[in-house]
Design a protein around this motif. Structure first.
Motif, short mmCIF file in Angstrom:
data_model
loop_
_atom_site.label_atom_id
_atom_site.label_comp_id
_atom_site.label_asym_id
_atom_site.label_seq_id
_atom_site.Cartn_x
_atom_site.Cartn_y
_atom_site.Cartn_z
N GLN A 189 -14.12 8.10 3.92
CA GLN A 189 -13.47 6.89 3.44
C GLN A 189 -11.98 7.14 3.20
O GLN A 189 -11.14 6.31 3.53
CB GLN A 189 -14.14 6.42 2.15
CG GLN A 189 -15.60 6.06 2.29
CD GLN A 189 -15.80 4.81 3.12
OE1 GLN A 189 -15.07 3.85 2.99
NE2 GLN A 189 -16.80 4.84 3.99
N ALA A 243 -10.20 7.47 6.46
CA ALA A 243 -9.99 6.18 7.10
C ALA A 243 -8.76 5.47 6.54
O ALA A 243 -8.00 4.83 7.27
CB ALA A 243 -11.23 5.31 6.94
N THR A 244 -8.56 5.58 5.22
CA THR A 244 -7.39 4.94 4.61
C THR A 244 -6.10 5.60 5.08
O THR A 244 -5.07 4.94 5.22
CB THR A 244 -7.47 4.99 3.08
OG1 THR A 244 -7.50 6.36 2.64
CG2 THR A 244 -8.71 4.28 2.57
N ALA A 272 -5.74 6.96 8.04
CA ALA A 272 -5.56 6.50 9.41
C ALA A 272 -4.99 5.08 9.46
O ALA A 272 -4.25 4.73 10.39
CB ALA A 272 -6.89 6.55 10.16
N LEU A 273 -5.33 4.28 8.45
CA LEU A 273 -4.82 2.91 8.38
C LEU A 273 -3.44 2.84 7.74
O LEU A 273 -2.91 1.75 7.52
CB LEU A 273 -5.80 2.03 7.59
CG LEU A 273 -7.15 1.77 8.27
CD1 LEU A 273 -8.11 1.09 7.31
CD2 LEU A 273 -6.94 0.92 9.52
N ASN A 274 -2.88 4.00 7.40
CA ASN A 274 -1.53 4.08 6.83
C ASN A 274 -1.43 3.38 5.48
O ASN A 274 -0.40 2.78 5.15
CB ASN A 274 -0.50 3.50 7.81
CG ASN A 274 0.90 4.02 7.52
OD1 ASN A 274 1.07 5.14 7.01
ND2 ASN A 274 1.91 3.22 7.82
N PHE A 275 -2.50 3.45 4.67
CA PHE A 275 -2.46 2.90 3.32
C PHE A 275 -1.62 3.81 2.43
O PHE A 275 -1.60 5.03 2.61
CB PHE A 275 -3.87 2.82 2.73
CG PHE A 275 -4.67 1.64 3.21
CD1 PHE A 275 -4.23 0.83 4.23
CD2 PHE A 275 -5.90 1.36 2.63
CE1 PHE A 275 -4.97 -0.25 4.68
CE2 PHE A 275 -6.66 0.28 3.06
CZ PHE A 275 -6.20 -0.52 4.09
N GLN A 280 -2.81 1.83 -2.52
CA GLN A 280 -3.73 0.98 -1.76
C GLN A 280 -5.05 1.69 -1.50
O GLN A 280 -6.11 1.07 -1.54
CB GLN A 280 -3.08 0.58 -0.44
CG GLN A 280 -1.93 -0.41 -0.58
CD GLN A 280 -1.25 -0.68 0.75
OE1 GLN A 280 -1.08 0.22 1.57
NE2 GLN A 280 -0.85 -1.93 0.96
N ARG A 281 -4.98 2.99 -1.23
CA ARG A 281 -6.21 3.74 -1.00
C ARG A 281 -7.13 3.67 -2.22
O ARG A 281 -8.34 3.41 -2.09
CB ARG A 281 -5.89 5.21 -0.71
CG ARG A 281 -5.13 5.47 0.58
CD ARG A 281 -4.69 6.92 0.63
NE ARG A 281 -3.61 7.10 1.62
CZ ARG A 281 -2.81 8.14 1.65
NH1 ARG A 281 -2.95 9.12 0.75
NH2 ARG A 281 -1.86 8.23 2.56
#
Length: 238
Positions: free
Chosen positions: A114, A117-118, A120-123, A127-128
């Motif tokens: 998890q 993934a955050t 990879a999403l550039n959070f 935000q993460r």
């Protein structure tokens, strides 16, 4: 038994004091648990040290000793609290230390995938935590938090030793005035049990709400999709 039941106003007043201590002490414990629990997951060592100092000190001291310190010792040093505030501080600080470990463990229990993934999403780190890690951690925190709030409620019985008229003090007062020991203490047993069950209902309701927010909808019978997903080889490309 009739004399014990006739004192219903005393029981109601005592129950209100117990409930108020539980709610306010629980709110303080929850706030401290979140702050210091998240501190325990920080990448900065000095922040983690704050977590360890708080947890080890207040988890390692009895709630009764903390209550006596706030109520009897601090006034001699020039810092005076009301009886209610001293009780809330003692209960909240002690239970919050246990709660901080629950928060830290729950956050660390969120699958590493998890977090990846955050990234990879550039959070951003905020935000993460807010959008992915913390919501899943809360689902893990709620059951042990339910146990802690019930333990806090039972721990409120110690406040009778500093003059607050809670359920325990009411039971002793009525036992002394009526001489009906079995009836008085049986009544207080029932009232503590009822309050604990009400708290448990709220915790279970919160668990269901969080499960729905996370898309978890458990049913009595497995769905076809669940069976297919769990079948050997499911999800593996041919």
């Amino acid at each position: 038994m009739a004399d014990v039941l006739d004192s219903y106003q005393q029981w109601l007043d005592g129950a209100w004091v117990t409930i108020k201590l539980t709610l306010l002490g629980g709110a303080l414990a929850l706030g401290l648990a979140l702050i210091f629990g998240l501190a325990g997951t920080s990448r900065h060592s000095w922040v983690r040290v704050l977590n360890r100092v708080y947890v080890e000190f207040f988890r390692g001291n009895a709630t009764l000793v903390l209550l006596f310190w706030f109520f009897y010792a601090l006034p001699l040093l020039g810092l005076r609290f009301t009886t209610m505030f001293a009780a809330i501080l003692a209960l909240g600080l002690n239970v919050g230390a246990y709660g901080a470990e629950v928060v830290r463990g729950s956050i660390n229990a969120v699958p590493k995938a998890q977090y990846e993934a955050t990234v990879a999403l550039n959070f951003t780190p905020y935000q993460r935590m807010r959008r992915v890690i913390l919501p899943q951690g809360i689902a893990l925190m709620l059951p042990p938090f339910g146990n802690l709030i019930i333990e806090l409620m039972k721990g409120t019985a110690i406040v009778s030793l500093v003059g607050l008229v809670d359920l325990t003090r009411v039971s002793k007062n009525i036992q002394g005035s009526t001489g009906q020991t079995v009836a008085a203490f049986s009544m207080v047993l029932v009232l503590y049990f009822v309050i604990a069950q009400i708290l448990l209902l709220f915790v279970r309701y919160a668990e269901r709400r969080v499960d729905r927010m996370l898309g978890r909808r458990p049913s009595r019978e497995p769905s076809l999709g669940t069976i297919a997903a769990g079948a050997p080889g499911a999800g593996v490309g041919g």
